[in-house]
Design a protein around this motif. Structure first.
Motif, short mmCIF file in Angstrom:
data_model
loop_
_atom_site.label_atom_id
_atom_site.label_comp_id
_atom_site.label_asym_id
_atom_site.label_seq_id
_atom_site.Cartn_x
_atom_site.Cartn_y
_atom_site.Cartn_z
N ARG A 30 4.47 27.48 36.68
CA ARG A 30 5.40 26.62 37.42
C ARG A 30 6.21 25.75 36.46
O ARG A 30 7.43 25.57 36.64
CB ARG A 30 4.65 25.73 38.39
N TYR A 31 5.54 25.21 35.44
CA TYR A 31 6.24 24.37 34.46
C TYR A 31 7.29 25.17 33.70
O TYR A 31 8.42 24.70 33.51
CB TYR A 31 5.23 23.75 33.49
N ILE A 32 6.93 26.36 33.27
CA ILE A 32 7.88 27.19 32.52
C ILE A 32 9.08 27.55 33.37
O ILE A 32 10.23 27.49 32.92
CB ILE A 32 7.17 28.45 31.98
N LEU A 33 8.84 27.92 34.62
CA LEU A 33 9.95 28.25 35.52
C LEU A 33 10.84 27.03 35.78
O LEU A 33 12.07 27.15 35.82
CB LEU A 33 9.43 28.82 36.83
N ALA A 34 10.22 25.86 35.94
CA ALA A 34 11.00 24.64 36.16
C ALA A 34 11.86 24.32 34.94
O ALA A 34 13.04 23.94 35.08
CB ALA A 34 10.07 23.48 36.50
N GLN A 35 11.29 24.46 33.75
CA GLN A 35 12.05 24.20 32.53
C GLN A 35 13.18 25.21 32.36
O GLN A 35 14.28 24.86 31.93
CB GLN A 35 11.13 24.22 31.30
N TYR A 36 12.91 26.45 32.70
CA TYR A 36 13.94 27.49 32.59
C TYR A 36 15.10 27.17 33.53
O TYR A 36 16.27 27.26 33.16
CB TYR A 36 13.34 28.85 32.92
N LYS A 37 14.79 26.77 34.76
CA LYS A 37 15.85 26.44 35.72
C LYS A 37 16.60 25.18 35.30
O LYS A 37 17.81 25.08 35.51
CB LYS A 37 15.25 26.25 37.11
N ARG A 38 15.89 24.23 34.70
CA ARG A 38 16.53 23.00 34.27
C ARG A 38 17.52 23.23 33.13
O ARG A 38 18.58 22.64 33.08
CB ARG A 38 15.47 22.00 33.83
N HIS A 39 17.16 24.12 32.21
CA HIS A 39 18.02 24.38 31.05
C HIS A 39 18.98 25.54 31.27
O HIS A 39 19.75 25.87 30.37
CB HIS A 39 17.17 24.66 29.81
N GLU A 40 18.94 26.15 32.42
CA GLU A 40 19.78 27.33 32.66
C GLU A 40 21.26 26.99 32.61
O GLU A 40 22.04 27.67 31.94
CB GLU A 40 19.42 27.94 34.01
N THR A 41 21.68 25.93 33.28
CA THR A 41 23.11 25.61 33.30
C THR A 41 23.55 24.85 32.06
O THR A 41 24.69 24.97 31.65
CB THR A 41 23.45 24.77 34.55
N THR A 42 22.66 24.09 31.45
CA THR A 42 23.05 23.30 30.28
C THR A 42 22.92 24.08 28.98
O THR A 42 23.28 23.57 27.94
CB THR A 42 22.18 22.03 30.18
N ASP A 43 22.42 25.30 29.04
CA ASP A 43 22.21 26.08 27.82
C ASP A 43 23.51 26.34 27.09
O ASP A 43 23.58 26.28 25.87
CB ASP A 43 21.51 27.39 28.17
N GLN A 44 24.60 26.60 27.80
CA GLN A 44 25.88 26.89 27.17
C GLN A 44 26.78 25.67 27.10
O GLN A 44 27.79 25.69 26.41
CB GLN A 44 26.60 28.00 27.94
N GLN A 45 26.47 24.59 27.80
CA GLN A 45 27.35 23.44 27.84
C GLN A 45 27.22 22.55 26.61
O GLN A 45 28.19 22.01 26.13
CB GLN A 45 27.09 22.62 29.10
N HIS A 46 26.00 22.36 26.12
CA HIS A 46 25.79 21.50 24.96
C HIS A 46 25.70 22.36 23.71
O HIS A 46 24.79 23.14 23.54
CB HIS A 46 24.50 20.69 25.12
N CYS A 47 26.64 22.21 22.82
CA CYS A 47 26.71 23.05 21.64
C CYS A 47 25.54 22.83 20.69
O CYS A 47 25.04 23.77 20.10
CB CYS A 47 28.01 22.80 20.88
#
Length: 101
Positions: A30-47
């Motif tokens: 559950r923690y890994i999935l939550a972290q994956y969803k949290r960083h999914e949209t910001t992965d490409q936004q912050h250089c």
């Protein structure tokens, strides 16, 4: 390795580490999935942190696979008391000479 491959590999290793093979109720999953969803949209936004989530996932994956390999090797080669000479030779891959009679 892309983020999706890392996630799938992490969940696969968690399944292997689970005693019953089910990770549906696992807090780690559950923690890994939550972290994956949290960083999914910001992965490409912050250089500066673009690959940080993927790197962290790969680090966890390396840790889990190494821990599983260590456990397998420990159970296979851990001393179970005195071994015979032939058992030890088989363990390290040597062949004992035969005595011609």
């Amino acid at each position: 390795m892309s983020g999706t491959k890392v996630l799938r590999s992490l969940l696969h290793e968690l399944r292997k580490a689970s005693p019953n093979g089910c990770i549906k109720d696992s807090l780690a999953a559950r923690y890994i999935l939550a972290q994956y969803k949290r960083h999914e949209t910001t992965d490409q936004q912050h250089c500066k942190a673009r690959n940080e989530a993927v790197f962290l996932g790969q680090t966890y994956l390396t840790y889990l696979s190494s821990l599983r390999t260590y456990t397998e090797l420990y159970h296979e080669y851990h001393g179970r008391g005195e071994r015979s000479v032939s058992d030890t030779a088989d363990l390290v891959g040597f062949k004992l000479p035969t005595d011609p009679k």
